[in-house]
Design a protein around this motif. Structure first.
Motif, short mmCIF file in Angstrom:
data_model
loop_
_atom_site.label_atom_id
_atom_site.label_comp_id
_atom_site.label_asym_id
_atom_site.label_seq_id
_atom_site.Cartn_x
_atom_site.Cartn_y
_atom_site.Cartn_z
N VAL A 52 0.85 -1.18 0.00
CA VAL A 52 0.00 0.00 0.00
C VAL A 52 0.88 1.24 0.00
N THR A 53 0.75 2.03 -1.03
CA THR A 53 1.57 3.23 -1.17
C THR A 53 0.82 4.45 -0.67
N SER A 54 1.53 5.52 -0.45
CA SER A 54 0.96 6.72 0.15
C SER A 54 -0.08 7.38 -0.75
N ASN A 55 -0.01 7.13 -2.07
CA ASN A 55 -0.96 7.77 -2.98
C ASN A 55 -2.23 6.96 -3.19
N LEU A 56 -2.43 5.91 -2.38
CA LEU A 56 -3.63 5.08 -2.48
C LEU A 56 -4.72 5.66 -1.59
N ASN A 57 -5.76 6.17 -2.21
CA ASN A 57 -6.90 6.72 -1.49
C ASN A 57 -7.88 5.60 -1.18
N LEU A 58 -7.75 5.01 -0.02
CA LEU A 58 -8.58 3.85 0.34
C LEU A 58 -10.05 4.22 0.46
N GLY A 59 -10.34 5.48 0.64
CA GLY A 59 -11.71 5.90 0.84
C GLY A 59 -12.60 5.74 -0.38
N ILE A 60 -12.01 5.60 -1.59
CA ILE A 60 -12.84 5.44 -2.79
C ILE A 60 -12.71 4.04 -3.40
N VAL A 61 -12.09 3.13 -2.67
CA VAL A 61 -11.96 1.75 -3.16
C VAL A 61 -13.26 1.00 -2.93
N TYR A 62 -13.82 0.44 -4.01
CA TYR A 62 -15.02 -0.37 -3.91
C TYR A 62 -14.68 -1.86 -3.80
N LYS A 63 -13.68 -2.30 -4.54
CA LYS A 63 -13.27 -3.71 -4.48
C LYS A 63 -11.77 -3.81 -4.28
N LEU A 64 -11.39 -4.59 -3.28
CA LEU A 64 -9.97 -4.87 -3.02
C LEU A 64 -9.76 -6.37 -3.10
N ASP A 65 -8.89 -6.78 -4.02
CA ASP A 65 -8.62 -8.21 -4.24
C ASP A 65 -7.15 -8.47 -3.94
N ILE A 66 -6.89 -9.17 -2.83
CA ILE A 66 -5.52 -9.53 -2.47
C ILE A 66 -5.41 -11.06 -2.39
N SER A 67 -6.25 -11.75 -3.13
CA SER A 67 -6.30 -13.21 -3.06
C SER A 67 -5.07 -13.86 -3.69
N ASN A 68 -4.87 -15.15 -3.34
CA ASN A 68 -3.79 -15.96 -3.91
C ASN A 68 -2.42 -15.34 -3.70
N ASN A 69 -2.14 -15.00 -2.45
CA ASN A 69 -0.82 -14.52 -2.05
C ASN A 69 -0.37 -15.29 -0.82
N ASN A 70 0.61 -14.76 -0.12
CA ASN A 70 1.13 -15.39 1.10
C ASN A 70 0.99 -14.45 2.29
N ILE A 71 -0.02 -13.63 2.27
CA ILE A 71 -0.22 -12.62 3.29
C ILE A 71 -0.69 -13.26 4.60
N GLN A 72 -0.03 -12.89 5.70
CA GLN A 72 -0.36 -13.45 7.01
C GLN A 72 -1.15 -12.49 7.88
N VAL A 73 -1.04 -11.20 7.60
CA VAL A 73 -1.70 -10.20 8.44
C VAL A 73 -2.27 -9.09 7.57
N ILE A 74 -3.50 -8.69 7.87
CA ILE A 74 -4.09 -7.49 7.27
C ILE A 74 -4.09 -6.41 8.34
N GLU A 76 -4.80 -3.50 10.86
CA GLU A 76 -6.03 -2.91 11.37
C GLU A 76 -6.27 -1.53 10.75
N SER A 77 -5.19 -0.75 10.62
CA SER A 77 -5.32 0.62 10.13
C SER A 77 -5.79 0.66 8.68
N LEU A 78 -5.37 -0.34 7.88
CA LEU A 78 -5.78 -0.39 6.48
C LEU A 78 -7.27 -0.67 6.37
N THR A 79 -7.74 -1.67 7.09
CA THR A 79 -9.15 -2.05 7.00
C THR A 79 -10.06 -0.91 7.44
N ALA A 80 -9.67 -0.21 8.48
CA ALA A 80 -10.50 0.86 9.01
C ALA A 80 -10.67 2.01 8.03
N ARG A 81 -9.79 2.11 7.05
CA ARG A 81 -9.86 3.22 6.09
C ARG A 81 -10.64 2.86 4.82
N LEU A 82 -11.09 1.62 4.71
CA LEU A 82 -11.85 1.19 3.53
C LEU A 82 -13.34 1.53 3.70
#
Length: 354
Positions: A52-74, A76-82
């Motif tokens: 997630v880069t600084s120029n990503l405006n999470l407030g206008i994201v309708y769909k976020l797809d992070i499937s099929n990766n090796n992510i272990q943690v999402i 808290e601060s990211l989710t709260a901004r969606l």
């Protein structure tokens, strides 16, 4: 807009120039311009963390797809901004928990967390009251939040197959908008006794709980919208008489159960005969059981049982050349390939031959 930083090989999302959507004609004085909802796709990129880069405006994201990766943690601060997210897809990662801040996603409609290592769902998920589809298949869930059915009132599809659930919370019976419930391949020992509020449920799959599930609640008979019922590969010996009252039922799969009632010779004759057998049995026996008398009134109330006598099924010497099946039905007979033989589903256009 998606850009690749060639120096660092990192995928970035550029929202410096959001898309514009216009409402009204070109000459309208009420013409408005608003940023369109954005789709952010980080799927199948072998990511361990979210880029997630600084120029990503999470407030206008309708769909976020992070499937099929090796992510272990999402985070808290990211989710709260969606704040405006409607679809969140995190399937096929290494998640052991979901952030509690998921409860902030008041506009979330579709959540896919399947194929992770979740042992539980955060209770805050109950705050996602716009949620219509929840897919938590292929995890290690041992239980669902106790009050999930009281809060997720808009849920239409609940998929929790391939987990370790021993029961569904009693509040499940309050999911009045639920159309599809898939709880196969768990350790279910029972279903909630009172299912009468699931008035829109069309598909119920509780197959392959094997030795754990031995009985079904009588309240199945008030599922007035039920079209498909799959109880295959459990340890059920007797079907509730009330199943005979399910007027809309078109598909029934009982394969892989040690059924004694209805007996095998009735089961062989197909769905319609099974329903008639159970209706006849209930009609003749309801006066002998206080529990059945109480449900008899409910069945009349919900219009699933009219009390009419149906013809007695002759079980001896009945050897028709074929039997037409109205609605698909899987027979437990001739299971030569064992417990894991392919399910045999017969369509309404096929014939059943003894």
């Amino acid at each position: 807009m998606m850009m690749v930083d060639s120096e660092h090989g990192m995928m970035k999302v550029d929202f410096s120039k959001p898309k514009i959507k216009r409402f009204g004609g070109s000459n309208s004085q009420d013409e408005k311009e608003i940023p369109m909802h954005e789709v952010v796709d980080f799927s199948a990129m072998s990511l361990d963390t979210l880029p997630v880069t600084s120029n990503l405006n999470l407030g206008i994201v309708y769909k976020l797809d992070i499937s099929n990766n090796n992510i272990q943690v999402i985070p808290e601060s990211l989710t709260a901004r969606l704040l405006n997210i409607g679809v969140l897809d995190v399937h096929s990662n290494q998640l052991k928990t979901l952030p509690n801040s998921i409860g902030c996603l008041s506009k979330l409609k579709t959540l896919n967390v399947s194929g992770n290592q979740l042992q539980s769902l955060p209770r805050t998920i109950e705050n996602c009251r716009s949620l219509e589809e929840l897919n938590a298949n292929f995890n290690q869930l041992t239980r669902l939040p106790d009050t999930i059915g009281f809060e997720l009132i808009n849920l239409k599809k609940l998929s929790v197959n391939s987990n370790k659930l021993a029961f569904l919370p009693s509040s499940t019976s309050h999911l009045t908008n639920l159309r599809h419930l898939d709880a196969r391949l768990n350790h279910l020992r029972s279903l909630p006794d009172d299912l009468e509020n699931l008035i829109n449920l069309e598909i119920l799959n509780i197959s392959q709980n094997f030795q754990y599930l031995e009985a079904l609640p009588y309240s199945l008979g008030v599922l007035i919208s039920l079209v498909e019922l799959d109880i295959s590969y459990n340890n059920i010996r007797s079907l509730p008489d009330s199943i005979g009252c399910l007027k809309r039922l078109r598909k029934l799969n009982v394969e892989g159960n040690p059924l004694e009632s209805p007996p095998p010779e009735v089961v062989e004759l197909g769905l319609d005969v099974i329903k008639e057998y159970l209706s006849e049995k209930m009609n003749g026996a309801h006066q002998k059981s206080s529990k059945k008398r109480s449900w008899f009134g409910k069945l009349r109330k919900y219009g699933t049982f009219n009390g009419a006598r149906v013809r007695q099924v002759e079980r001896e010497g009945y050897m028709p050349d074929y039997q037409t099946i109205d609605g698909s039905f899987a027979s437990p007979r001739n299971m030569g390939m064992g417990m894991f033989s392919p399910l045999r589903i017969f369509s309404p256009k096929h014939y059943f031959t003894r």
